[in-house]
Write a protein that holds these residues in place. Structure first.
Motif, short mmCIF file in Angstrom:
data_model
loop_
_atom_site.label_atom_id
_atom_site.label_comp_id
_atom_site.label_asym_id
_atom_site.label_seq_id
_atom_site.Cartn_x
_atom_site.Cartn_y
_atom_site.Cartn_z
N THR A 148 35.72 24.42 47.96
CA THR A 148 37.02 24.89 47.24
C THR A 148 37.32 26.33 47.52
OG1 THR A 148 35.93 25.68 45.37
CG2 THR A 148 36.45 23.18 45.50
N LEU A 149 38.36 26.45 47.11
CA LEU A 149 38.88 28.01 47.46
C LEU A 149 37.77 29.00 46.77
CD1 LEU A 149 41.29 29.70 48.46
CD2 LEU A 149 42.22 29.90 46.14
N TYR A 150 37.24 28.61 45.64
CA TYR A 150 36.33 29.61 45.16
C TYR A 150 34.91 29.51 45.50
CZ TYR A 150 39.76 30.19 41.16
OH TYR A 150 40.96 30.48 40.66
N ASP A 151 34.89 28.68 46.57
CA ASP A 151 33.38 28.81 47.14
C ASP A 151 33.26 30.06 48.37
OD1 ASP A 151 31.78 26.52 46.62
OD2 ASP A 151 33.02 25.27 47.58
N ILE A 152 34.88 30.26 48.72
CA ILE A 152 34.99 31.50 49.36
C ILE A 152 34.51 32.67 48.56
CG2 ILE A 152 36.73 32.84 50.57
CD1 ILE A 152 38.06 30.13 51.56
N PHE A 189 36.32 37.23 43.74
CA PHE A 189 35.32 37.02 42.53
C PHE A 189 35.74 35.53 41.91
CE2 PHE A 189 39.23 38.78 40.77
CZ PHE A 189 39.38 38.13 39.85
N VAL A 190 34.84 34.88 41.41
CA VAL A 190 35.21 33.54 40.73
C VAL A 190 35.67 33.80 39.45
CG1 VAL A 190 34.21 31.48 40.10
CG2 VAL A 190 33.41 32.72 42.13
N PRO A 191 36.98 33.51 39.20
CA PRO A 191 37.56 33.36 37.91
C PRO A 191 36.69 32.37 36.70
CG PRO A 191 39.36 33.45 39.50
CD PRO A 191 37.87 32.98 40.23
N ARG A 192 36.78 32.85 35.65
CA ARG A 192 36.25 31.86 34.67
C ARG A 192 37.02 30.70 34.25
NH1 ARG A 192 33.07 36.18 30.48
NH2 ARG A 192 31.51 36.90 32.05
N GLY A 193 36.33 29.61 33.97
CA GLY A 193 37.19 28.26 33.52
C GLY A 193 38.20 27.77 34.10
N MET A 194 38.30 28.21 35.61
CA MET A 194 39.33 27.74 36.37
C MET A 194 39.04 26.74 37.69
SD MET A 194 41.99 31.12 36.49
CE MET A 194 43.21 29.94 37.64
N PRO A 195 39.43 25.69 37.94
CA PRO A 195 38.94 24.87 38.93
C PRO A 195 39.25 25.45 40.38
CG PRO A 195 40.60 23.67 38.15
CD PRO A 195 40.27 24.97 37.07
N GLY A 196 38.53 25.34 41.46
CA GLY A 196 39.08 25.85 42.65
C GLY A 196 39.86 24.79 43.36
N VAL A 197 40.90 25.43 44.03
CA VAL A 197 41.73 24.49 44.97
C VAL A 197 41.08 24.04 46.15
CG1 VAL A 197 43.74 24.26 46.45
CG2 VAL A 197 43.73 25.69 44.35
N PRO A 198 40.92 22.56 46.35
CA PRO A 198 40.28 21.96 47.58
C PRO A 198 40.89 22.45 48.97
CG PRO A 198 40.76 20.25 46.01
CD PRO A 198 41.46 21.57 45.70
N LEU A 199 39.99 22.86 49.81
CA LEU A 199 40.27 23.40 51.08
C LEU A 199 40.73 21.91 52.13
CD1 LEU A 199 37.86 26.14 51.51
CD2 LEU A 199 39.97 26.37 50.69
N LYS A 200 41.81 22.18 52.46
CA LYS A 200 42.42 21.08 53.34
C LYS A 200 42.62 21.57 54.66
CE LYS A 200 42.56 17.87 50.05
NZ LYS A 200 41.47 16.80 50.19
N PRO A 201 42.40 20.78 55.90
CA PRO A 201 42.91 21.17 57.29
C PRO A 201 44.33 21.43 57.09
CG PRO A 201 41.72 19.14 57.12
CD PRO A 201 42.05 19.34 55.88
N GLY A 202 44.54 22.62 58.02
CA GLY A 202 46.19 23.13 58.11
C GLY A 202 46.38 24.15 57.21
N MET A 203 45.47 24.41 55.86
CA MET A 203 45.51 25.83 55.25
C MET A 203 45.46 26.87 56.01
SD MET A 203 43.89 24.91 51.44
CE MET A 203 44.45 23.54 50.48
N VAL A 204 46.03 27.79 55.98
CA VAL A 204 45.82 29.31 56.76
C VAL A 204 45.71 30.35 55.68
CG1 VAL A 204 46.72 30.72 58.24
CG2 VAL A 204 46.81 28.54 58.72
N LEU A 205 44.49 31.17 55.40
CA LEU A 205 44.10 31.91 54.15
C LEU A 205 43.89 33.24 54.93
CD1 LEU A 205 41.50 29.68 52.55
CD2 LEU A 205 44.00 29.72 52.14
N ALA A 206 44.72 34.49 54.23
CA ALA A 206 44.28 35.89 54.74
C ALA A 206 43.11 36.22 53.45
CB ALA A 206 45.72 36.48 54.40
N ILE A 207 41.91 36.15 54.06
CA ILE A 207 40.82 36.57 53.10
C ILE A 207 40.65 38.13 53.24
CG2 ILE A 207 38.26 36.06 52.70
CD1 ILE A 207 38.88 33.23 54.30
N GLU A 208 40.40 38.84 52.28
CA GLU A 208 40.32 40.51 52.35
C GLU A 208 39.65 40.66 51.10
OE1 GLU A 208 44.17 42.29 51.69
OE2 GLU A 208 45.09 40.49 51.31
N PRO A 209 38.13 41.02 51.44
CA PRO A 209 37.64 41.71 50.30
C PRO A 209 37.87 43.29 50.23
CG PRO A 209 36.03 40.33 51.82
CD PRO A 209 37.56 40.26 52.28
#
Length: 264
Positions: A148-152, A189-209
């Motif tokens: 999921t998104l929150y694994d990232i 960071f992992v928000p409390r009490g919220m489910p992460g969106v499942p990651l699917k093929p074809g998603m494109v994400l700008a990840i930026e710590p």
């Protein structure tokens, strides 16, 4: 282009266009990095970015976006993101400088960021840069189908906080495609009490710590754009645009030089 929970799913052709947009961003960041040294004004990097956009036949993605006046976000030391280039801001030995660059190529956006040391920097500054960059790759490693998104998010947060640094909450990563900022938001960071969106093929994400030496809290300066750490301690920023595929994540904004370093 399909949607999943409001997230645009890109086909192979669209990912190809995103790859080219991000290849150009990476090439521009390579050029900017070659010019980082004490005594250079931050406006010099804006001029370089504009010239490189003309060379590659692309439009700067940030200039005019919600009124942002420049092609390049150029943030020095305690500036987290969205810093204005200036003829008056001269890089000094020991500074760190972050470049966030975006372009539009054939209707698709590229977006990436890097932080550079200026000359010889303190051990703390060097470690901040290293840990921030490492946290980005820790997050990318989790950008896999079945996660999921929150694994990232968790991977980034875990690496940063284990090193004793702070993770900025106010600004997050994002989806990217025909728009600069698409769903989903990608917190470092992992928000409390919220489910992460499942990651699917074809998603494109700008990840930026965005990582800080001290508090993760930020303030916005009088220009209404530049974000600085509230305690005015150092901050670093790295970003890659990443495609989710059945075979794992593909970093679209990886330059040839960076790919060679990773391979070595």
């Amino acid at each position: 282009m399909k949607k999943f929970r409001g997230v645009f799913i890109k086909n192979d052709n669209e990912i190809g266009l995103l790859r080219e947009a991000n290849r150009i961003v990476a090439a521009i960041l390579d050029v900017l990095g070659e010019h980082v040294r004490p005594g250079v004004s931050t406006m010099h990097f804006e001029e370089l970015a504009q010239a490189e956009c003309r060379k590659h036949g692309v439009r700067p993605a940030f200039q005019g976006y919600h009124g942002f006046p420049f092609a390049l976000c150029c943030s020095v030391n305690e500036e987290v993101v969205h810093g204005f280039p200036s003829t008056k801001r001269i890089l000094q030995e020991g500074d760190i400088v972050s470049f966030d660059m975006g372009v539009v190529y054939d209707g698709f956006y590229g977006d990436s960021a890097r932080t550079y040391p200026v000359g010889t920097v303190s051990d703390e500054a060097a470690r901040l840069i290293r840990v921030t960059r490492e946290s980005l790759f820790e997050g990318i490693a989790e950008a896999r189908v079945g996660n999921t998104l929150y694994d990232i998010s968790a991977a980034v947060q875990r690496h940063v906080e284990a090193a004793g640094f702070g993770v900025v909450r106010r600004f997050v990563g994002h989806g990217i495609g025909r728009s600069l900022h698409e769903k989903p938001e990608i917190p470092n960071f992992v928000p409390r009490g919220m489910p992460g969106v499942p990651l699917k093929p074809g998603m494109v994400l700008a990840i930026e710590p965005m990582v800080t030496v001290g508090t993760y809290e930020v303030e916005i300066l009088a220009d209404n754009w530049t974000a600085v750490t509230r305690d005015r301690k150092l901050s670093a920023h790295f970003e890659h645009s990443v495609a989710i595929t059945p075979d794992g994540p593909i970093i679209l904004s990886l330059s040839q030089a960076e790919a060679a370093r990773l391979a070595g």
